[in-house]
Design a protein around this motif. Sequence first.
Motif, short mmCIF file in Angstrom:
data_model
loop_
_atom_site.label_atom_id
_atom_site.label_comp_id
_atom_site.label_asym_id
_atom_site.label_seq_id
_atom_site.Cartn_x
_atom_site.Cartn_y
_atom_site.Cartn_z
N CYS A 13 5.95 2.78 -6.45
CA CYS A 13 4.40 2.92 -6.71
C CYS A 13 4.26 2.73 -8.21
O CYS A 13 4.80 3.97 -8.85
CB CYS A 13 3.65 3.94 -5.80
N CYS A 70 8.90 3.83 -2.03
CA CYS A 70 8.30 3.48 -0.90
C CYS A 70 9.29 2.53 -0.34
O CYS A 70 9.82 1.41 -0.68
CB CYS A 70 7.08 2.68 -1.38
N ARG A 93 -2.84 3.80 -2.78
CA ARG A 93 -3.39 2.73 -3.62
C ARG A 93 -2.56 1.49 -3.36
O ARG A 93 -1.22 1.48 -2.93
CB ARG A 93 -3.32 3.12 -5.14
N LYS A 94 -3.29 0.33 -3.70
CA LYS A 94 -2.35 -1.02 -3.45
C LYS A 94 -1.91 -1.42 -4.87
O LYS A 94 -2.57 -1.20 -5.63
CB LYS A 94 -3.45 -1.89 -3.07
N PHE A 95 -0.94 -2.06 -4.87
CA PHE A 95 -0.15 -2.61 -5.86
C PHE A 95 0.48 -3.77 -5.50
O PHE A 95 0.85 -3.94 -4.44
CB PHE A 95 0.77 -1.81 -6.60
N SER A 141 6.17 7.08 -6.46
CA SER A 141 6.73 7.32 -5.34
C SER A 141 7.69 6.22 -4.81
O SER A 141 7.56 5.07 -5.18
CB SER A 141 5.87 7.55 -4.15
N CYS A 162 -0.07 7.81 -2.19
CA CYS A 162 -1.45 7.75 -3.06
C CYS A 162 -2.52 6.83 -2.34
O CYS A 162 -3.57 6.77 -2.82
CB CYS A 162 -1.31 7.61 -4.40
N THR A 212 3.73 0.80 3.48
CA THR A 212 5.15 1.52 3.18
C THR A 212 5.11 2.74 3.80
O THR A 212 3.94 3.24 4.29
CB THR A 212 5.18 1.60 1.63
N LYS A 264 0.82 -1.20 -0.12
CA LYS A 264 -0.17 -0.06 0.01
C LYS A 264 1.02 1.21 -0.06
O LYS A 264 1.76 1.37 0.75
CB LYS A 264 -1.13 -0.02 1.12
N CYS A 265 0.92 2.16 -0.91
CA CYS A 265 1.60 3.17 -1.19
C CYS A 265 1.21 4.40 0.01
O CYS A 265 0.22 4.70 0.11
CB CYS A 265 1.32 3.74 -2.53
#
Length: 86
Positions: free
Chosen positions: A32, A39, A14-16, A37, A12, A74, A8-9
């Motif tokens: 990210c 992280c 958001r999950k990646f 970004s 932002c 993160t 998880k950033c």
Amino acid sequence: MKKRFTFKCWNCNRKFSLFMEITEQQTLTVFCPFCDSECLVNLKPYPPKKVVLRGEGEAEQGTVERELPEVLPTQKSAATDETVHE
């Protein structure tokens, strides 16, 4: 061994996910894909545990694994905090 991990950033939120191998390092740096970004992932709260696999052979094989949460949080990297002064 490579596995898919979800992050998880910090920027932002958001999950990646990334397909990678996490070894015995204490921190991990990922980027990210949404906001680009840097992280930082702190792995200290998840110490490695040795798992012993016994087979038919005489030698035991051991692997090191961590019990990680489903989504790794993160934080902002120290390099991100640096500002350029001209």
